[in-house]
Design a protein around this motif. Structure first.
Motif, short mmCIF file in Angstrom:
data_model
loop_
_atom_site.label_atom_id
_atom_site.label_comp_id
_atom_site.label_asym_id
_atom_site.label_seq_id
_atom_site.Cartn_x
_atom_site.Cartn_y
_atom_site.Cartn_z
N HIS A 1 7.57 8.19 -13.71
CA HIS A 1 6.48 7.21 -13.79
C HIS A 1 5.61 7.42 -15.02
O HIS A 1 4.39 7.27 -14.97
N SER B 1 0.97 7.31 -18.08
CA SER B 1 1.39 7.21 -16.69
C SER B 1 1.29 5.76 -16.24
O SER B 1 0.38 5.03 -16.65
N ARG C 1 0.78 5.04 -13.16
CA ARG C 1 0.05 5.08 -11.89
C ARG C 1 -1.39 5.58 -12.02
O ARG C 1 -2.28 5.12 -11.31
N LYS C 2 -1.62 6.52 -12.93
CA LYS C 2 -2.95 7.08 -13.13
C LYS C 2 -3.33 6.95 -14.59
O LYS C 2 -2.46 6.84 -15.46
N LYS C 3 -4.62 6.98 -14.89
CA LYS C 3 -5.05 6.84 -16.28
C LYS C 3 -4.92 8.18 -16.99
O LYS C 3 -5.89 8.88 -17.27
N ILE C 4 -3.64 8.52 -17.24
CA ILE C 4 -3.30 9.76 -17.93
C ILE C 4 -2.41 9.39 -19.12
O ILE C 4 -1.46 8.61 -18.99
N ASP D 1 -5.18 -2.31 -14.64
CA ASP D 1 -4.79 -0.96 -14.25
C ASP D 1 -3.60 -0.53 -15.10
O ASP D 1 -3.18 -1.26 -16.02
N MET D 2 -3.04 0.64 -14.81
CA MET D 2 -1.98 1.20 -15.65
C MET D 2 -0.67 0.42 -15.49
O MET D 2 0.12 0.33 -16.43
N TYR D 3 -0.45 -0.17 -14.32
CA TYR D 3 0.75 -0.99 -14.15
C TYR D 3 0.66 -2.24 -15.02
O TYR D 3 1.65 -2.67 -15.61
#
Length: 545
Positions: free
Chosen positions: A148, A168, A170-173, A474-476
């Motif tokens: 992911h 990522s 899924r997360k803001k990384i 968002d990240m998606y």
């Protein structure tokens, strides 16, 4: 949040080719540090996510690797690299044995020999081929897996690749991967053209809808030399379900017929592109629809077909049952798909040498993303993974560990602003319509002329400019933006390749209406290098003698 990592080998793409490369690298050099990055999950990602029911590249009894080279060259109408084909073909049987050793079920006859379909294919139970590869990779302690995580761009110093960076889903990384050597294995490109189905069924296509040409786009922007994008791939498929036809053609010897029951294929030739062209030509001549003739097969053959399609394209088996049109009693209607850019079936991709090294230093390309070597399929991708692994091992100790090279996170942050002008779907629909109407898509029967290509180029450039105004919640959403931008980058280069090859060599894949005949002047590779947004075409001589 930023995370930094350093490794010996960075593998971008956790599909079949990337995982096989990680396995072979680890077996040859157990202390090698390897990172595998996949935007999905390596257990079910890439074009083999749902499985496969045959290994379509194998050297059967009584045949040689040279026979396979001859077959692939003929099918590509001469536009392929003999040296790449031969190095691949020599490994097809050994990598087949290797994947069997890892747990893949390959059907055997009473003499313990592989069950073949013709001399180039072996039948398998391949629903779990990706989980098998993923489990094998996870057994190596030297391999670190990032699921992911979408890789967005190479880290580079001039023409030297120093790793890559991404985010990522899924997360803001954000991730920064420094590597001595980078191996790109992200697959080909789908979704550039308008597909067979619209709306909620638009992802019911032949190739993985999640393969967006990311690896191509990264290479294009970094200045890598690319090859043969104009040899697009059109799959011949069962109508509505877009299920494979090879199992019908080879498994029960089903031949193509038109609506009058005529066996027409002999009028067109029998290469992959000619089989697609035959359907297009018969439809245009008023003899539609076209079918694979299955009426009259035995009950046992029908049962085998139902089981085979459950293993790779269950929608086809379900359609046969729910419509009560079983293949023993009803012929199977066929059609072409929209065009794809893919180096596993055609020769599109990075320009590589026999070690699968690209024109950028410390960057290798394998599988669908590597050009010049068509008809590789699954085992050919494994073979290229092993070839690249051998070269990487031979030179890795001579490469210095790169100093960490940071990237500007603002490149991503700008997409999280509040205002929104367009949606990804808006621009994606506009891109697909443009490519379909002006660059030889499905509704145009794969035909185009120079004026249409000029319009396509202008429209794609405009859409690329508009993509800068896309916004993510968002990240998606950010992933979707980058996937669209990847497709637009590939589309721009594809158009230049279509313009450059002023002939019609693969009529089933692309018909240039300004140049409707084959021209031996173009018995060459059409390559390109992009710099500052401008694509320069390079003609390379074939080295097949």
């Amino acid at each position: 949040m930023m995370e930094n990592y350093s490794t010996d080998v960075l593998i971008i793409g956790g599909g079949a080719a990337g995982l096989f490369a990680a396995i072979r690298l680890s077996e040859m050099k157990p202390d090698l540090k390897i990172i595998v990055v996949d935007k999905a999950d390596i257990r079910r990602s890439g074009c083999l996510a749902a499985g496969v029911n045959a290994l379509n590249a194998y050297i059967g009894a009584g045949h040689t690797p040279e026979d396979y080279v001859a077959y692939a060259l003929k099918d590509a109408h001469g536009i392929a690299d003999k040296n790449l084909l031969l190095t691949m073909a020599k490994k097809l049987n050994s990598v087949t044995a290797k994947i069997e050793q890892l747990g893949l079920v390959i059907f055997k006859d009473e003499n313990n020999n592989y069950v073949t379909r013709g001399w180039r294919n072996v039948k398998i139970n391949g629903e779990n081929i990706k989980p098998i590869l993923a489990a094998a990779v996870k057994n190596f302690p030297n391999v670190k897996i990032f699921n992911h995580v979408n890789v967005a761009e190479f880290l580079r110093d001039g023409d030297k690749i120093l790793g890559a960076y991404g985010f990522s889903t899924r997360k803001k990384i954000f991730y920064n991967f420094a590597a001595k050597t980078t191996l790109i294995a992200t697959g080909g490109a789908s979704g550039i053209y308008l597909p067979n189905h619209a709306g909620g069924s638009r992802h019911q296509i032949w190739y993985s809808p999640f393969n967006t040409g990311a690896g191509y786009a990264m290479g294009i922007r970094a200045g890598a030399e690319m090859t043969t994008f104009e040899m697009r791939f059109i799959a011949l498929r069962c109508k509505d379900t877009i299920a494979p036809t090879g199992t019908l053609a080879q498994g029960v010897k089903a031949e193509q017929i038109n609506s009058f029951g005529e066996f027409y294929q002999k009028n067109y030739g029998n290469t992959t592109s000619e089989r697609v062209y035959a359907v297009t030509a018969e439809n245009l001549a008023g003899r539609a629809p076209c079918y694979l003739k299955t009426v009259g097969i035995t009950f046992a053959q029908e049962k085998d077909l139902l089981n085979a399609y459950l293993n790779m394209a269950p929608a086809q088996t379900l359609r046969w049952i729910e419509t009560e049109q079983l293949p023993k009693n009803f012929n199977v209607e066929i059609c072409g798909t929209e065009p794809y850019i893919i180096g596993g079936h055609t020769a599109a991709g990075y320009w590589v040498n026999v070690n699968r090294q690209t024109t950028l230093k410390n960057l290798f390309a394998i599988g669908d993303v590597a050009g010049g070597c068509p008809q590789k399929y699954v085992t050919g991708a494994f073979a290229e993974a092993e070839i690249a692994a051998e070269k990487i091992i031979a030179q890795i100790d001579e490469i210095e560990t790169p100093a960490r090279k940071d990237f500007d996170v603002a490149e991503f942050e700008k997409f999280f602003a509040n205002e929104e002008f367009f949606s990804v779907d808006d621009l994606e629909n506009a891109m697909q319509s443009t490519m379909d109407e002006y660059a030889g898509g499905l509704t145009q029967n794969y035909r185009f002329n120079e004026q249409q290509l000029n319009l396509a180029a202008k429209n794609i450039q405009r859409l690329e400019n508009l993509s800068e105004k896309l916004r993510a919640a968002d990240m998606y959403d950010l992933l979707k933006i980058f996937e669209l931008r990847e497709r637009l980058t590939v589309a721009k280069v594809l158009i230049e390749h279509l313009r450059a090859r002023r002939e019609t060599r693969w009529a089933g894949f692309a018909q240039n209406l300004d140049y409707p005949n084959r021209d031996e002047k173009f018995n060459c590779f059409v390559n390109s290098v992009t710099s500052d947004g401008a694509t320069k075409i390079i003609f390379r001589e074939l080295e097949n003698d």
